[in-house]
Design an enzyme around this catalytic site. Structure first.
Site, PDB file in Angstrom:
ATOM      1  N   GLU A   1      45.280  38.183  43.816  1.00 39.17           N
ATOM      2  CA  GLU A   1      45.397  39.641  43.602  1.00 39.17           C
ATOM      3  C   GLU A   1      45.158  40.237  44.990  1.00 39.17           C
ATOM      4  O   GLU A   1      44.393  39.605  46.022  1.00 39.17           O
ATOM      5  CB  GLU A   1      44.004  40.238  42.925  1.00 39.17           C
ATOM      6  CG  GLU A   1      44.169  39.788  41.377  1.00 39.17           C
ATOM      7  CD  GLU A   1      42.694  40.310  40.661  1.00 39.17           C
ATOM      8  OE1 GLU A   1      42.220  41.011  41.224  1.00 39.17           O
ATOM      9  OE2 GLU A   1      42.931  40.043  39.357  1.00 39.17           O
TER      10      GLU A   1
ATOM     11  N   ARG B   1      39.162  36.544  33.574  1.00 41.07           N
ATOM     12  CA  ARG B   1      39.542  36.133  35.061  1.00 41.07           C
ATOM     13  C   ARG B   1      40.902  35.595  35.117  1.00 41.07           C
ATOM     14  O   ARG B   1      41.450  34.920  34.013  1.00 41.07           O
ATOM     15  CB  ARG B   1      38.556  34.973  35.571  1.00 41.07           C
ATOM     16  CG  ARG B   1      37.250  35.653  36.028  1.00 41.07           C
ATOM     17  CD  ARG B   1      37.612  36.380  37.260  1.00 41.07           C
ATOM     18  NE  ARG B   1      36.263  36.819  37.870  1.00 41.07           N
ATOM     19  CZ  ARG B   1      35.966  38.215  37.846  1.00 41.07           C
ATOM     20  NH1 ARG B   1      36.851  38.986  37.310  1.00 41.07           N
ATOM     21  NH2 ARG B   1      34.877  38.570  38.581  1.00 41.07           N
TER      22      ARG B   1
ATOM     23  N   HIS C   1      44.032  45.348  37.840  1.00 33.89           N
ATOM     24  CA  HIS C   1      42.578  44.929  37.623  1.00 33.89           C
ATOM     25  C   HIS C   1      41.578  46.582  37.549  1.00 33.89           C
ATOM     26  O   HIS C   1      40.719  46.826  38.388  1.00 33.89           O
ATOM     27  CB  HIS C   1      42.122  44.313  39.068  1.00 33.89           C
ATOM     28  CG  HIS C   1      40.698  43.436  38.672  1.00 33.89           C
ATOM     29  ND1 HIS C   1      40.510  42.320  39.294  1.00 33.89           N
ATOM     30  CD2 HIS C   1      39.655  43.723  37.703  1.00 33.89           C
ATOM     31  CE1 HIS C   1      39.456  41.948  38.919  1.00 33.89           C
ATOM     32  NE2 HIS C   1      38.766  42.723  38.194  1.00 33.89           N
TER      33      HIS C   1
END
Length: 331
Positions: free
Chosen positions: A253, A224, A272
């Site tokens: 993000e 994370r 990601h």
């Protein structure tokens, strides 16, 4: 008896739920409409796992779904005190992302060891510059996060001959406790974070931590983003406290165009994607449909999140509520 209502917090492309035809009434909503539709839903599928809409909408008036399923490993984007205190069952997509993320980490380790980023840069410049790479076999890694993703990373790195120490919240069997992290990280060539985002892991990788590492070490985060104090990592890389880092997750993000992270020497940025392989959305859809069939028959569901801890407890320590283990979360 009316068909159960499955509400989907949608994203594009939507999930494939054709197998639920005639067995459930499937409704779709975006974040703005979620609060109005929640009271009429029996099941909520959080397909848009990047949204904070559930956390905002859940505290409202009226009934709430009996089951919420997150199409991701992490549930920090949707957990709120009201959901945690409710009788709603919360599940996640455990089983989908472990191997792809482990393969991505192994790829990063090999790329760093063999200096592939420099090779690609030199090729673009048409420069012939011989260098020596690092041997991966015999190197030392610390994997932080003893859930299924962390364990799969450990297995794959073992296959490359890497000596791996797996660190969890509490020590048990072959897993080190968090109190061992500092001494282990100080001797490691690779430090890999696969932790969920909880109060205990928020900002855990900070200036103090990066100051422990060897100048030759590399840091990789597939857990994370908010577990890393990004400004501290930037400073540590600029000061050459460590040799390099790779981030696949970030506090915010998508990463903005003006973020300083894009141009930090020795930092590899990816959007990601470590767990996303061809067909991953179909696999998520199939998993949800299989779980719905169990739910409709009144059978126990797999992947049930302990809402107080914020993750699915590992099987080797789930029997004791007081023992805090962690399940990791890359999506």
């Amino acid at each position: 008896m009316p068909e159960p209502v499955v509400l989907v917090l949608d994203a594009d492309p939507p999930p494939r739920l054709g197998r639920l035809t005639g067995r459930a009434r499937v409704l779709r909503t975006d974040g703005a409409g979620l609060a109005d539709r929640l009271p009429g839903a029996d099941v909520l599928l959080v397909w848009d796992f990047t949204s904070d809409a559930v956390r905002r909408a859940w505290p409202g008036e009226g009934p709430r779904p009996r089951w919420v399923h997150a199409a991701s490993a992490g549930v920090d984007r949707l957990l709120c005190p009201e959901l945690a205190a409710s009788g709603t069952v919360l599940t996640n997509a455990r089983g989908i992302f472990e191997r792809p993320i482990a393969e991505y980490v192994a790829g990063l380790v090999l790329a760093f060891a063999k200096d592939l980023p420099t090779t690609l840069a030199l090729q673009r410049e048409q420069r012939w510059h011989h260098r020596e790479g690092q041997q991966v076999a015999g190197s030392r890694a610390v994997v932080v996060g003893a859930g299924p993703i962390g364990r799969e990373i450990t297995r794959l790195l073992h296959g490359l001959g890497v000596q791996v120490a797996l660190v969890g919240r509490t020590a048990r069997r072959t897993i080190h406790g968090i109190e061992d992290l500092g001494p282990l990280a100080a001797r490691a060539d690779w430090v890999i974070s696969a932790v969920p985002l909880t109060p205990a892991t928020y900002g855990m990788f900070d200036a103090r931590f990066f100051g422990l590492l060897q100048p030759s070490a590399r840091f990789i985060n597939v857990g994370r983003g908010a577990s890393v104090v990004e400004a501290d990592l930037v400073d540590a890389l600029n000061r050459r406290w460590l040799a390099g880092a790779a981030l696949d997750v970030f506090a915010d993000e998508p990463l903005g165009e003006q973020s300083p992270l894009w141009e930090v020497p020795g930092l590899l940025v990816s959007p990601h994607l470590s767990g996303d392989t061809v067909g991953w959305r179909d696999r998520l859809s199939e998993q949800f449909v299989a779980m719905y069939e169990l739910w409709a028959e009144g059978e126990p569901l797999p992947n049930v999140v302990d809402k107080e801890r914020g993750y699915v407890p590992s099987a080797d320590n789930s029997a004791e509520k007081s023992a805090e283990t962690e399940d990791t979360s890359p999506e």
